[in-house]
Design an enzyme around this catalytic site. Structure first.
Site, short mmCIF file in Angstrom:
data_model
loop_
_atom_site.label_atom_id
_atom_site.label_comp_id
_atom_site.label_asym_id
_atom_site.label_seq_id
_atom_site.Cartn_x
_atom_site.Cartn_y
_atom_site.Cartn_z
CB THR A 178 5.85 33.03 21.56
OG1 THR A 178 6.78 33.03 22.62
CG2 THR A 178 6.15 34.16 20.58
N GLY A 208 14.30 37.51 23.98
CA GLY A 208 14.28 36.34 23.10
C GLY A 208 14.13 36.71 21.63
CG ASP A 209 12.49 33.72 19.07
OD1 ASP A 209 12.04 33.82 20.23
OD2 ASP A 209 11.96 33.00 18.20
CB THR A 229 5.97 29.80 18.90
OG1 THR A 229 5.70 28.62 18.13
CG2 THR A 229 5.02 30.90 18.47
#
Ligand code: GLY
Length: 316
Positions: A178, A208-209, A229
């Site tokens: 990421t 995801g985040d 990340t």
């Protein structure tokens, strides 16, 4: 006189930071710089965790997440689980600027919006990523008899094997792919951007985040911006990026604020626990980053940098 321009990024952001700082030096906005830097990262075919060439989900499809947050307004634009579009960061920007009634579009809706906005679709799964994906899904020597048929994508056994693989691959070795890019421009505006192909072999539709405000991305010009990340589910459970910015708001220095967040995340019980990293930038140009593994780094470029400057992250 402001502290900018400065642009910082996570591991492998070096593919985009020089272009970002060049724009900032010409007086471009932090939004333009972050988008341009992340587009180059998304185009980096050697990076299998972002954009074209990203590793696919358990069904063999590349699904991308990306977001942008603007510090002065806390405006947020994001897309999750987008297929077939190579620059999710630009679709996130279009959500931010052209769909202010929403913050996040996912899946088919995000793809419809991308089409409507005139973005060009493209094949995201490169031969190399497909090869890596198939190689990783070969039955191991201790595989049970039934798993010998796993090569065909799409059936139930395949899905179960993918889930088993996610287990087998933990903790992931090396830094997650990421990419975070944070920029402060000459006017004093700050923008945080995140782009990723997410957790490889993930369940289709998993977001995801990186696409969520407060978790993988948060920016509040009063205190600073932060991004994460690594294992997004942990960052989601502690609202990682927001926690870092909260630390800055309490007066913690950037490294300390990053460490405080990781300390909280480390208390979580998680069968899939893996590396989580974070970095942050303050409105006066200070920066810091933390990791749970030693030797992790992040990248910085300022108005006087002649090359990407690599800094060590502090260790929890
Ligand atoms: N942090 C990226 C992800 O979990 O997808």
């Amino acid at each position: 006189m402001t502290a900018g321009p400065i642009i910082i990024g996570s591991e492998r952001s070096e593919a985009g930071l020089p272009a970002g700082i060049a724009l900032l030096r010409q007086g471009a906005s932090a939004l333009d710089a972050v988008e341009a830097a992340l587009r180059l990262c998304e185009d980096n075919l050697d990076d299998h965790y972002v954009g074209t060439g990203g590793l696919p989900n358990a069904r063999g499809e590349v699904e991308l997440d990306a977001s942008l947050m603007v510090g002065s307004t806390r405006a947020f634009g994001a897309v999750g689980a987008v297929r077939n579009y190579p620059h999710p960061i630009s679709i996130a920007r279009a959500v931010l600027e052209k769909l202010p009634q929403h913050c996040l579009l996912v899946g088919e809706g995000a793809e419809l919006f991308a089409q409507e906005q005139g973005f060009e679709p493209a094949m995201l799964l490169t031969d190399e990523a497909w090869h890596l994906f198939r190689e990783a899904l070969q039955p191991s020597s201790d595989a049970v008899e039934g798993e010998k048929t796993l090569a065909a994508p799409g059936d139930d056994v395949y899905r179960l094997a993918a889930i088993e693989l996610v287990n087998r691959f933990r903790p992931h070795e090396g830094p997650w792919g990421t990419i975070n890019v944070l920029a402060l421009d000459e006017s004093g505006e700050m923008v945080v951007g995140v782009s990723t192909s997410g957790y490889p072999w993930k369940y289709p539709g998993r977001v995801g985040d990186s696409a969520l405000p407060g978790t993988g991305n948060y920016c509040d010009l009063r205190y600073g911006g932060a991004a994460c990340t690594g294992r997004g589910e942990m960052s989601m459970r502690v609202t990682g990026a927001r926690l870092v910015v909260d630390g800055l708001a309490r007066g913690e220095d950037p490294n300390e604020a990053c460490r405080t967040m990781l300390a909280d995340a480390s208390t979580l019980r998680d069968d899939f626990k893996a590396e989580l990293r974070t970095l942050c930038l303050t409105p006066d140009g200070r920066h810091g980053a933390a990791a749970t593994q030693s030797g992790a780094t992040y990248n910085v470029m300022t108005s006087s940098s002649t090359a990407v400057e690599v800094f060590e992250r502090v260790v929890l």
